[in-house]
Design a protein around this motif. Structure first.
Motif, PDB file in Angstrom:
ATOM      1  N   ILE A 140       0.823  -1.216   0.000  1.00  0.00           N
ATOM      2  CA  ILE A 140       0.000   0.000   0.000  1.00  0.00           C
ATOM      3  C   ILE A 140       0.856   1.265   0.000  1.00  0.00           C
ATOM      4  CG2 ILE A 140      -1.895  -1.183   1.183  1.00  0.00           C
ATOM      5  CD1 ILE A 140      -1.069   0.236   3.770  1.00  0.00           C
ATOM      6  N   ASP A 141       2.168   1.098  -0.185  1.00  0.00           N
ATOM      7  CA  ASP A 141       3.112   2.222  -0.264  1.00  0.00           C
ATOM      8  C   ASP A 141       3.221   3.006   1.041  1.00  0.00           C
ATOM      9  OD1 ASP A 141       3.694   1.657  -2.923  1.00  0.00           O
ATOM     10  OD2 ASP A 141       2.012   2.864  -3.643  1.00  0.00           O
ATOM     11  N   LEU A 142       2.943   2.337   2.146  1.00  0.00           N
ATOM     12  CA  LEU A 142       3.112   2.985   3.446  1.00  0.00           C
ATOM     13  C   LEU A 142       4.569   2.937   3.882  1.00  0.00           C
ATOM     14  CD1 LEU A 142       1.833   4.316   5.950  1.00  0.00           C
ATOM     15  CD2 LEU A 142       1.458   2.023   6.876  1.00  0.00           C
ATOM     16  N   PHE A 151      14.911  -5.395   1.700  1.00  0.00           N
ATOM     17  CA  PHE A 151      15.910  -4.970   2.679  1.00  0.00           C
ATOM     18  C   PHE A 151      15.617  -3.529   3.090  1.00  0.00           C
ATOM     19  CE2 PHE A 151      17.886  -8.415   0.385  1.00  0.00           C
ATOM     20  CZ  PHE A 151      18.509  -9.147   1.392  1.00  0.00           C
ATOM     21  N   TYR A 152      15.797  -3.247   4.379  1.00  0.00           N
ATOM     22  CA  TYR A 152      15.423  -1.959   4.962  1.00  0.00           C
ATOM     23  C   TYR A 152      16.634  -1.306   5.612  1.00  0.00           C
ATOM     24  CZ  TYR A 152      10.713  -3.894   4.451  1.00  0.00           C
ATOM     25  OH  TYR A 152       9.554  -4.441   3.951  1.00  0.00           O
ATOM     26  N   GLY A 153      16.739   0.013   5.402  1.00  0.00           N
ATOM     27  CA  GLY A 153      17.818   0.782   6.006  1.00  0.00           C
ATOM     28  C   GLY A 153      17.342   1.565   7.215  1.00  0.00           C
ATOM     29  N   GLN A 154      18.205   2.467   7.703  1.00  0.00           N
ATOM     30  CA  GLN A 154      17.890   3.230   8.908  1.00  0.00           C
ATOM     31  C   GLN A 154      16.681   4.139   8.702  1.00  0.00           C
ATOM     32  OE1 GLN A 154      19.464   2.732  11.917  1.00  0.00           O
ATOM     33  NE2 GLN A 154      17.689   3.912  12.608  1.00  0.00           N
ATOM     34  N   ASN A 155      16.555   4.728   7.521  1.00  0.00           N
ATOM     35  CA  ASN A 155      15.400   5.598   7.261  1.00  0.00           C
ATOM     36  C   ASN A 155      14.088   4.839   7.402  1.00  0.00           C
ATOM     37  OD1 ASN A 155      16.983   7.845   6.766  1.00  0.00           O
ATOM     38  ND2 ASN A 155      17.038   7.521   4.552  1.00  0.00           N
ATOM     39  N   GLU A 156      14.084   3.610   6.900  1.00  0.00           N
ATOM     40  CA  GLU A 156      12.872   2.790   6.975  1.00  0.00           C
ATOM     41  C   GLU A 156      12.586   2.364   8.411  1.00  0.00           C
ATOM     42  OE1 GLU A 156      14.062   3.497   3.256  1.00  0.00           O
ATOM     43  OE2 GLU A 156      15.306   2.171   4.531  1.00  0.00           O
ATOM     44  N   ASP A 209      13.332   4.115  11.111  1.00  0.00           N
ATOM     45  CA  ASP A 209      12.790   5.297  11.783  1.00  0.00           C
ATOM     46  C   ASP A 209      11.345   5.558  11.361  1.00  0.00           C
ATOM     47  OD1 ASP A 209      15.234   5.611  12.995  1.00  0.00           O
ATOM     48  OD2 ASP A 209      15.948   7.149  11.598  1.00  0.00           O
ATOM     49  N   LEU A 210      11.063   5.339  10.084  1.00  0.00           N
ATOM     50  CA  LEU A 210       9.707   5.556   9.589  1.00  0.00           C
ATOM     51  C   LEU A 210       8.737   4.535  10.180  1.00  0.00           C
ATOM     52  CD1 LEU A 210       8.395   7.603   7.714  1.00  0.00           C
ATOM     53  CD2 LEU A 210       8.647   5.973   5.837  1.00  0.00           C
ATOM     54  N   HIS A 217       4.103  10.854   4.664  1.00  0.00           N
ATOM     55  CA  HIS A 217       4.630  11.062   3.310  1.00  0.00           C
ATOM     56  C   HIS A 217       4.334  12.473   2.783  1.00  0.00           C
ATOM     57  CE1 HIS A 217       6.030   7.008   2.943  1.00  0.00           C
ATOM     58  NE2 HIS A 217       4.822   6.488   3.086  1.00  0.00           N
ATOM     59  N   ALA A 218       3.837  13.319   3.665  1.00  0.00           N
ATOM     60  CA  ALA A 218       3.609  14.715   3.277  1.00  0.00           C
ATOM     61  C   ALA A 218       4.962  15.410   3.105  1.00  0.00           C
ATOM     62  CB  ALA A 218       2.780  15.422   4.338  1.00  0.00           C
TER      63      ALA A 218
END
Length: 253
Positions: A25-27, A40-45, A47-48, A70-71
């Motif tokens: 769903i692009d969340l 695979f997920y990094g630090q930004n992901e 935190d999000l 995502h605003a």
């Protein structure tokens, strides 16, 4: 540092199925997906995802969370400050309930007199705060702050007998609504009794009643999934729509 979807699930407590759904769903998109299709997920992901879980803990819809995080002007630090305020409010609610429990235990163990008002204060405060958190914005926009504050004041000043009667009436409403749905007629006597019970239940907290306001609330029930879930989960699927239809008939009489 990079995490596989399983590693992020273990780290966060969120299932891999949920993470895949968030991707769909692009969340929460992974930082990258390899040729084999592994995420695979990094630090930004990371935190999000923390922000998403904070909002979910506040019972916010996924679509709303998506709009917020995502605003273009989304500020993580400001969001955390808002989470902090909301969590402190929840903490205050829990502390009030805890005080009620402790006073009740003390009254039983030491025969310490506890007023009926004290017994129900924590529950009423929690009910008002829960309503404000889930529906406050929509209700205030539709009916105004004065109406909402008057309703809260009436609820806060309820006696034990009134509070119990309100809960019993709601259970009766659920039972009659289920019976009316089985009949399938929104205009017969059972259906009109459902609308009357709903009116009486509302009047425990409404400072004044009008059929126009009753019909307006019914419209909100079917327009917002949070309202819809309240009756559909407690009665059966389709209960909210049926209740709406019954109230609309009732309001026109």
């Amino acid at each position: 540092m990079e995490y596989s979807i399983q590693e992020l699930a273990n780290l966060s407590g969120v299932s891999t199925r949920t993470l895949r759904y968030y991707d769909e769903i692009d969340l929460l998109k992974p930082a990258r997906t390899n040729e084999a299709g592994y995420r695979f997920y990094g630090q930004n992901e990371v935190d999000l995802l923390q922000q998403i879980l904070f909002y979910r803990a506040l019972a916010m819809k996924l679509a709303t969370i998506q709009e917020i995080i995502h605003a273009p002007d989304f500020q993580p630090k400001e969001a955390l400050e808002m989470h902090r305020i909301a969590l402190l409010q929840q903490q205050e609610q829990l502390e009030k309930l805890l005080q009620t429990v402790e006073k009740t235990i003390q009254s039983l163990e030491e025969e310490y007199p506890m007023t009926n008002e004290e017994k129900f204060k924590g529950f009423k405060d929690k009910l008002m705060n829960d309503n404000e958190k889930q529906y406050g914005e929509e209700i205030r926009e539709k009916y105004g702050d004065d109406t909402v504050e008057a309703s809260n004041a009436k609820l806060k000043n309820m006696t034990e007998e009134q509070f119990t009667a309100m809960q019993q009436l709601e259970q009766q409403l659920f039972e009659r609504l289920k019976e009316a749905m089985a009949i399938g007629d929104t205009k017969n006597d059972v259906a009109m009794e459902v609308a009357e019970l709903h009116k009486r239940w509302l009047c425990f907290s409404w400072s004044q009643y009008s059929k126009e306001a009753h019909a307006g609330l019914a419209q909100m029930y079917v327009a917002d999934e949070r309202f819809t879930a309240y009756y559909d989960e407690r009665v059966t699927a389709g209960a909210t729509q049926f209740l709406h239809d019954v109230i609309m008939v009732y309001a026109q009489k």
